[in-house]
Design an enzyme around this catalytic site. Sequence first.
Site, PDB file in Angstrom:
ATOM      1  N   HIS A 271     -55.040  -2.773  17.174  1.00  0.00           N
ATOM      2  CA  HIS A 271     -56.241  -2.817  16.340  1.00  0.00           C
ATOM      3  C   HIS A 271     -57.039  -4.079  16.626  1.00  0.00           C
ATOM      4  CE1 HIS A 271     -54.478   0.017  13.018  1.00  0.00           C
ATOM      5  NE2 HIS A 271     -55.018   0.674  14.026  1.00  0.00           N
ATOM      6  N   TYR A 280     -52.103   0.142   5.918  1.00  0.00           N
ATOM      7  CA  TYR A 280     -50.662   0.361   5.809  1.00  0.00           C
ATOM      8  C   TYR A 280     -50.045  -0.481   4.701  1.00  0.00           C
ATOM      9  CZ  TYR A 280     -51.407   2.888  10.064  1.00  0.00           C
ATOM     10  OH  TYR A 280     -51.873   3.801  10.981  1.00  0.00           O
TER      11      TYR A 280
END
Length: 305
Positions: A271, A280
């Site tokens: 990312h 998450y």
Amino acid sequence: MTEGRAASPFDPLIDAYLGYLASQRRASAHTLTSYHRELLKLVELADGASPDAITTAQIRRFAARLHGGGLSPRSVARALSAWRGFFRWRVRHHGAADNPAEGVRPPRAPRTLPKNLSPDAMVGLLNAPPDDPLEVRDHAMFELLYSAGLRLAELLSLDVDRGVDVAAGEVTVTGKRGKTRIVPVGRAALAALDAWLAVRAGIAPAHEKALFVTRQGSRPSQAAVRSRLDRWGKVHGDGTHVHPHMLRHSFASHVLQSSGDLRAVQEMLGHASIRSTQVYTHLDFQHLAKVYDAAHPRARKRGKG
């Protein structure tokens, strides 16, 4: 003009705009119908006002009214896009002073959490023994997707002589925006990969570089892998529809739950921004909230009272 309502100053302009889309932009019948529907919403909200009288503040209020009336953020965004295109056409082709819809944003859509499998469900899915050579390949692909948190495109870009270093226990992939990263690979995935390499030798032609190949010896398509994983999940899983990105989500969630290291998960997922990885933490919080509700003596038990 639409039957059942009074004529509007918008009507001839809308007809001309749709004609422009059809002739100059080659818009499909479906697109024209969709734009017409969204522009009729604008006509209704304008309540007899002419296009020249519409201001940016009014466009914001119109969007708010649509949302308040039950339209989803995505539907409001679709309406705003149609309005923006209409007013942009008026500026370019009819000398209008400005585009009142320019810069007006739709309401923010709630962020949906990615679906992931529990560690136990993942073990059950991946511990199923393969029955034939293609399932040996499938098992290796699925283990690698989960073990390294790969995107499907990254998995299928791997070559037999480049990308996976079995001795070092790592995989090197090039993700979005050409960013290369190295991710550790677990023992189970390496064992599954060894089993596949032994089978691959009898399937792939000598000139084929792809690590994973089809029965015909060529690199498989993304659609084919999705189909194979869906089938594998139905046979060996708990009935949940399983797709490749779910294995990536499960990888991220499980590593974060065990380590709590958000930066490490960001690096392994590739990312560019930590904000993409922070979703998450919400998954992790959901897990913690369930544990809390079940175990804490002063917790409010959900669904009771």
